[in-house]
Structures are given as C-alpha cells and as structure tokens.
Write a protein that holds these residues in place. Sequence first.
Motif, PDB file in Angstrom:
ATOM      1  N   UNK A  60       0.809  -1.213   0.000  1.00  0.00           N
ATOM      2  CA  UNK A  60       0.000   0.000   0.000  1.00  0.00           C
ATOM      3  C   UNK A  60       0.840   1.259   0.000  1.00  0.00           C
ATOM      4  N   UNK A  61       1.965   1.221   0.696  1.00  0.00           N
ATOM      5  CA  UNK A  61       2.846   2.394   0.778  1.00  0.00           C
ATOM      6  C   UNK A  61       3.592   2.648  -0.523  1.00  0.00           C
ATOM      7  N   UNK A  62       3.937   1.573  -1.219  1.00  0.00           N
ATOM      8  CA  UNK A  62       4.721   1.671  -2.454  1.00  0.00           C
ATOM      9  C   UNK A  62       4.039   0.815  -3.530  1.00  0.00           C
ATOM     10  N   UNK A  63       2.937   1.291  -4.092  1.00  0.00           N
ATOM     11  CA  UNK A  63       2.188   0.480  -5.069  1.00  0.00           C
ATOM     12  C   UNK A  63       3.083  -0.059  -6.191  1.00  0.00           C
ATOM     13  N   UNK A  64       2.933  -1.355  -6.448  1.00  0.00           N
ATOM     14  CA  UNK A  64       3.721  -2.013  -7.482  1.00  0.00           C
ATOM     15  C   UNK A  64       5.062  -2.530  -7.004  1.00  0.00           C
ATOM     16  N   UNK A  65       5.442  -2.199  -5.791  1.00  0.00           N
ATOM     17  CA  UNK A  65       6.733  -2.620  -5.245  1.00  0.00           C
ATOM     18  C   UNK A  65       6.512  -3.488  -4.015  1.00  0.00           C
ATOM     19  N   UNK A  66       7.590  -4.084  -3.518  1.00  0.00           N
ATOM     20  CA  UNK A  66       7.524  -4.853  -2.292  1.00  0.00           C
ATOM     21  C   UNK A  66       8.352  -6.109  -2.366  1.00  0.00           C
ATOM     22  N   UNK A  67       8.082  -7.002  -1.418  1.00  0.00           N
ATOM     23  CA  UNK A  67       8.699  -8.329  -1.397  1.00  0.00           C
ATOM     24  C   UNK A  67       7.675  -9.300  -1.980  1.00  0.00           C
ATOM     25  N   UNK A  68       8.128 -10.168  -2.855  1.00  0.00           N
ATOM     26  CA  UNK A  68       7.242 -11.077  -3.574  1.00  0.00           C
ATOM     27  C   UNK A  68       7.680 -12.520  -3.361  1.00  0.00           C
ATOM     28  N   UNK A  69       6.715 -13.359  -3.074  1.00  0.00           N
ATOM     29  CA  UNK A  69       7.009 -14.786  -2.902  1.00  0.00           C
ATOM     30  C   UNK A  69       7.499 -15.347  -4.225  1.00  0.00           C
ATOM     31  N   UNK A  70       8.576 -16.102  -4.164  1.00  0.00           N
ATOM     32  CA  UNK A  70       9.070 -16.815  -5.339  1.00  0.00           C
ATOM     33  C   UNK A  70       8.652 -18.266  -5.217  1.00  0.00           C
ATOM     34  N   UNK A  71       7.966 -18.746  -6.226  1.00  0.00           N
ATOM     35  CA  UNK A  71       7.591 -20.160  -6.207  1.00  0.00           C
ATOM     36  C   UNK A  71       7.873 -20.766  -7.564  1.00  0.00           C
ATOM     37  N   UNK A  72       8.182 -22.050  -7.521  1.00  0.00           N
ATOM     38  CA  UNK A  72       8.473 -22.750  -8.770  1.00  0.00           C
ATOM     39  C   UNK A  72       7.200 -22.870  -9.584  1.00  0.00           C
ATOM     40  N   UNK A  73       7.313 -22.629 -10.859  1.00  0.00           N
ATOM     41  CA  UNK A  73       6.167 -22.673 -11.756  1.00  0.00           C
ATOM     42  C   UNK A  73       5.603 -24.090 -11.880  1.00  0.00           C
ATOM     43  N   UNK A  74       6.477 -25.095 -11.886  1.00  0.00           N
ATOM     44  CA  UNK A  74       6.009 -26.470 -12.146  1.00  0.00           C
ATOM     45  C   UNK A  74       5.224 -27.083 -10.990  1.00  0.00           C
ATOM     46  N   UNK A  75       5.625 -26.801  -9.746  1.00  0.00           N
ATOM     47  CA  UNK A  75       4.933 -27.440  -8.621  1.00  0.00           C
ATOM     48  C   UNK A  75       4.451 -26.468  -7.551  1.00  0.00           C
ATOM     49  N   UNK A  76       4.688 -25.160  -7.751  1.00  0.00           N
ATOM     50  CA  UNK A  76       4.216 -24.159  -6.800  1.00  0.00           C
ATOM     51  C   UNK A  76       5.009 -24.075  -5.513  1.00  0.00           C
ATOM     52  N   UNK A  77       6.119 -24.799  -5.415  1.00  0.00           N
ATOM     53  CA  UNK A  77       6.896 -24.801  -4.174  1.00  0.00           C
ATOM     54  C   UNK A  77       7.485 -23.423  -3.893  1.00  0.00           C
ATOM     55  N   UNK A  78       7.315 -22.943  -2.656  1.00  0.00           N
ATOM     56  CA  UNK A  78       7.885 -21.682  -2.196  1.00  0.00           C
ATOM     57  C   UNK A  78       9.387 -21.853  -2.074  1.00  0.00           C
ATOM     58  N   UNK A  79      10.159 -20.990  -2.756  1.00  0.00           N
ATOM     59  CA  UNK A  79      11.618 -21.083  -2.671  1.00  0.00           C
ATOM     60  C   UNK A  79      12.224 -19.920  -1.892  1.00  0.00           C
ATOM     61  N   UNK A  80      11.417 -18.874  -1.626  1.00  0.00           N
ATOM     62  CA  UNK A  80      11.916 -17.713  -0.915  1.00  0.00           C
ATOM     63  C   UNK A  80      11.192 -16.466  -1.365  1.00  0.00           C
ATOM     64  N   UNK A  81      11.811 -15.308  -1.147  1.00  0.00           N
ATOM     65  CA  UNK A  81      11.206 -14.061  -1.614  1.00  0.00           C
ATOM     66  C   UNK A  81      12.229 -13.231  -2.366  1.00  0.00           C
ATOM     67  N   UNK A  82      11.683 -12.369  -3.229  1.00  0.00           N
ATOM     68  CA  UNK A  82      12.461 -11.415  -4.008  1.00  0.00           C
ATOM     69  C   UNK A  82      11.858 -10.043  -3.737  1.00  0.00           C
ATOM     70  N   UNK A  83      12.696  -9.025  -3.630  1.00  0.00           N
ATOM     71  CA  UNK A  83      12.215  -7.706  -3.253  1.00  0.00           C
ATOM     72  C   UNK A  83      12.703  -6.647  -4.230  1.00  0.00           C
ATOM     73  N   UNK A  84      11.811  -5.735  -4.542  1.00  0.00           N
ATOM     74  CA  UNK A  84      12.157  -4.514  -5.249  1.00  0.00           C
ATOM     75  C   UNK A  84      11.368  -3.420  -4.535  1.00  0.00           C
ATOM     76  N   UNK A  85      12.078  -2.576  -3.786  1.00  0.00           N
ATOM     77  CA  UNK A  85      11.393  -1.667  -2.872  1.00  0.00           C
ATOM     78  C   UNK A  85      12.144  -0.344  -2.745  1.00  0.00           C
ATOM     79  N   UNK A  86      11.452   0.782  -2.951  1.00  0.00           N
ATOM     80  CA  UNK A  86      12.084   2.078  -2.684  1.00  0.00           C
ATOM     81  C   UNK A  86      12.436   2.188  -1.199  1.00  0.00           C
TER      82      UNK A  86
END
Length: 190
Positions: A60-86
Amino acid sequence: MDVVAGTERLVLRRLTKEDSEHLVELDGDPEVMRYTTGGVPTPRIRIETAVLPAMLRDYGRYPGFGAFAGQRRDDGEFIGWFMLLPRADSAPDEAELGYRLRKPAWGKGYATEGSRALLRYGFTERGLRRAFAETMTVNARSRRVLEKLGMRLAYTFFPPYAPIEGSEHGEVRYTLDRDAWEAASERTRG
C-alpha cells in the motif's frame, strides 16, 4: 494469486498472510540468516507480528513494489522471496533489489533468474531509473549474483549496527542504471 513477474521456472507473486509458515521456515534456517543476523533465526512471533505485516503494508505504501514470494512454476513450491522496494533515503525513481532463498534452492540459478525478472519489471513497468543492492563484503555468492545481473560495485560502507562474523569487512552497494540495463538487454537480443 497476484503475480507481478515470472520466468520460465518461477512465478513472483505478492505475499499473503498465508505465507507466514513459509517465512518462519525461511528465517528459521541459521545458514539462510548467516549474512543477515549472524545465523540467529527470526522468532515466529516476530515474523507473525512485525516482519510479514510490514511486508504486506509495503504494497500500500509503495504500489507495485515490495517483497514477492518466489515459487516454482512447475509445482508451486515456495523457494523464498524477491524484493524490489524504494527506501525512504533514496530518490523516488530508485529501488533496492534483494532476495532470500531457502537452502534447497541455492545453486540452481533462481536468485539470478528471479532478480532479473524483477529488474525487468522495475525498469519497464515501474519507471525506475536505478536499482541498487547491498550485501556483506564477505558474501561472495550474493556478490556473484549481483555481478551476473550486470550490477556494478559502487562503494563499501560500514553500517553502525551490532557486528556479526565478517562485518569488519563492511558491506557493499551495487547499482544498475536503466540505460546500462537497456544496453545489456539489446546486446543479448541482438
């Protein structure tokens, strides 16, 4: 699922309250936390009452930005997070790039792949002029990832917080400007 970016192997989506268990596991691994807290796991209560709520507020503070869950496309497994944040101390058209991956995801190219997707998203869809990333000087694996992304070492600095093993060597900041990213993208397409 609120997807912001993807690759052949990964989907990057907004985190939700349901990701609490994923973050507890991620931050509970001393090896994952080695260059962040010196290997001290983040307590569950902190994840549930501070860390995850702050990540969700950032959307909400930075629309379009933040930390995003990374998951494998084939099985949906959570592998961690990736962030792009002012950051509050940066220009409005700059954002910090970061990631934190579960140990089973290390050494498979996910850090580079997910970060590359977020850089593309930031430069093409969010209008960024510059991305930057910071890591401990001694964190050779993360530094290699940043260099693979085309980021260049800007400087070394010594933050004023509790020392952990290796902090005596300081931290490094890497940067990548949109112009350099576009030029590199043209070379790889051409």
